[in-house]
Design an enzyme around this catalytic site. Structure first.
Site, mmCIF file in Angstrom:
data_model
loop_
_atom_site.group_PDB
_atom_site.id
_atom_site.type_symbol
_atom_site.label_atom_id
_atom_site.label_comp_id
_atom_site.label_asym_id
_atom_site.label_seq_id
_atom_site.Cartn_x
_atom_site.Cartn_y
_atom_site.Cartn_z
ATOM 1 N N GLU A 187 0.834 -1.224 0.000
ATOM 2 C CA GLU A 187 0.000 0.000 0.000
ATOM 3 C C GLU A 187 0.862 1.265 0.000
ATOM 4 O O GLU A 187 0.525 2.268 -0.629
ATOM 5 C CB GLU A 187 -0.922 -0.002 1.224
ATOM 6 C CG GLU A 187 -1.845 1.193 1.335
ATOM 7 C CD GLU A 187 -2.837 1.279 0.175
ATOM 8 O OE1 GLU A 187 -3.721 0.418 0.096
ATOM 9 O OE2 GLU A 187 -2.711 2.219 -0.645
ATOM 10 N N LYS A 190 5.007 4.328 -9.988
ATOM 11 C CA LYS A 190 3.704 4.292 -9.309
ATOM 12 C C LYS A 190 2.567 4.122 -10.311
ATOM 13 O O LYS A 190 1.596 3.403 -10.046
ATOM 14 C CB LYS A 190 3.522 5.575 -8.493
ATOM 15 C CG LYS A 190 4.507 5.677 -7.328
ATOM 16 C CD LYS A 190 4.563 7.083 -6.788
ATOM 17 C CE LYS A 190 5.476 7.197 -5.585
ATOM 18 N NZ LYS A 190 5.793 8.595 -5.239
HETATM 19 N N1 HSE Z 1 9.994 10.615 -3.466
HETATM 20 C C1 HSE Z 1 8.627 10.216 -3.390
HETATM 21 C C2 HSE Z 1 7.761 11.433 -3.625
HETATM 22 C C3 HSE Z 1 8.368 9.602 -2.042
HETATM 23 O O1 HSE Z 1 8.253 12.545 -3.523
HETATM 24 O O2 HSE Z 1 6.586 11.264 -3.920
HETATM 25 C C4 HSE Z 1 7.029 8.937 -1.922
HETATM 26 O O3 HSE Z 1 6.916 7.858 -2.789
#
Ligand code: HSE
Length: 439
Positions: free
Chosen positions: A131, A207
């Site tokens: 998650e 992501k």
């Molecule tokens: N480096 C990532 C960001 C951390 O700034 O979203 C969270 O995944």
């Protein structure tokens, strides 16, 4: 006599921003977590190269060699928060092979090797939960795996890198310099170990791949994502966009159509009245269009120790509930059962249609505009708006900003190439896609 409930024994690898956040959330919320989980959730073994003064480790086994945590028979679940690919993959595979469940925040690892890791976990009858890998504390994976299970997901679009959004927000609101804001994001623990992952869109691409898999039931395809970062954006473009009634955001977009799926990460103009256009700072937000529910929006902190720990702990609580019930979650790792995953084609970027923002430096003389307009018209691209700014003092060239209606990237590439070849145009044409995000 009542039997004591067996605690869920956690081996925590990594004591950085998210690791220490997780350790402390488990401590601070121990009672409430135990009540929700139906068992205490206790860190019994920490694997970290060095201690973190933010974590009180007295009474807890600590190993400098993190593999000792994967091998520890006293550990039920290994929490991987070291980041990176190779060592993290070895660690997780070792834990899975020794029958441990895994919770991880590692989006790079899941996006690039998740297919193999989930198959390995299924073989060993354990689960890998992740998650925290997408959008920090926002429970977007749970929403896609469970809450929206009754829908065909048509598309999703999200601000899924906190660092990038923090930089764009500060540049727009406080006219700060890119490098200065990035340094602050690093100091605040938002940025990746290698911040080029944030600013070049790689982290968002990791992501997006995960979200698209969950949304469309496709295998994880990191190699197929088109990725552009925010390093080419200038304060000028942020200002011109605003004059036209838009904000510039770095978006991950996944769409499903009869031609396949679009997977793309890039800066995007969004009409300023859309909710996503008003998501600022380190906040993330994901807009998901479901066939039955319509548009739904998920918003919250996208990076940082405690927010990301919130998602790690949620996975631990879920797992603890399963362990108390003696039945592992039946929700498949990628929402669709493995044999139902579909290898949908990825739509080539040349065919992807959006409206466009184009900025160029043009000679301020008769005939230039009509030449540009005829190039667009030859490609079948229609112009929605055009702004010509006044020349800077002593300059003969003027910034020209064109907003087009929807046009395939291939057509825009062709038009831009012809425009860049004109004597009356200096340098390159800046191109930014537009998304209206109509539900
Ligand atoms: N480096 C990532 C960001 C951390 O700034 O979203 C969270 O995944």
């Amino acid at each position: 006599m009542e039997q004591a409930v067996k605690p869920v024994r956690v081996g925590l690898c990594g004591l950085g921003t998210v690791g220490s956040g997780t350790f402390n959330v488990l401590r601070e919320q121990a009672e409430e977590i135990a009540a929700r989980a139906q068992a205490p959730v206790e860190v019994v073994h920490v694997g970290a190269r060095r201690d973190n003064p933010a974590c009180e480790l007295t009474g807890i086994k600590v190993s400098r060699d993190i593999m000792a945590v994967a091998d520890d028979p006293e550990v039920d679940v290994l929490v991987e928060l070291i980041g990176g690919i190779d060592t993290a993959r070895t660690l997780i595979e070792r834990a899975v092979r020794s029958g441990k469940h895994v919770v991880t925040a590692n989006k790079a690892l899941i996006a690039e090797h998740g297919n193999a890791l989930f198959a390995l976990a299924a073989e060993h009858d354990v689960t890998i939960r992740y998650e925290a890998a997408v959008a920090g504390g926002i429970p977007i994976i749970k929403a896609l795996r469970e809450g929206l299970a009754g829908n065909r997901i048509e598309w999703l679009a999200g601000i899924i890198n906190g660092t990038g959004n923090f930089i764009l927000s500060e540049m727009r609101e406080h006219k700060r310099e890119f490098a200065d804001v990035l340094a602050e994001a690093q100091a605040l623990g938002y940025a990746e170990a290698d911040p080029t992952f944030d600013v070049e869109g790689i982290d968002a691409a990791h992501k997006l791949v995960i979200l698209a898999s969950l949304a469309f039931g496709i295998p994880l395809r990191f190699d197929a994502v088109y990725t552009e970062g925010i390093t080419q954006l200038t304060p000028q473009d942020l200002d011109y966009a605003e004059e036209l009634g838009y904000r510039v955001k770095h978006l991950g977009v996944a769409k499903q159509s009869e031609r396949g799926v679009e997977l793309r990460v890039h800066p995007t103009l969004i009409p300023e009245d859309r909710l996503l256009a008003n998501v600022n700072g380190v906040k993330n937000a994901v807009l998901v269009e479901g066939s039955a529910v319509g548009p739904t929006l998920y918003y919250g902190a996208g990076a940082g120790g405690k927010p990301t720990a919130s998602a790690v702990v949620a996975d631990l609580v879920d797992l603890a509930r399963d362990l108390s019930a003696g039945q592992l979650s039946r929700v498949p790792a990628l929402a669709f059962s493995i044999d139902a995953l579909r290898d949908l084609p990825v739509v080539p970027m040349a065919e992807v249609e959006t409206p466009w923002y184009l900025r160029m430096e043009a000679e301020d003389r008769p005939g230039v505009l009509s030449r540009i307009a005829s190039i667009f018209s030859d490609q079948g691209i229609s112009i929605e708006a055009l702004i010509q700014k006044a020349p800077a003092a002593g300059q003969s060239r003027v910034p020209l900003i064109v907003l087009t209606n929807r046009a395939a990237q291939g057509k825009v590439d062709e038009a831009v190439q012809q425009i860049e070849e004109l004597d009356s145009i200096a340098g390159r044409v800046t191109r930014i896609r537009v998304e209206v995000l109509d539900g």
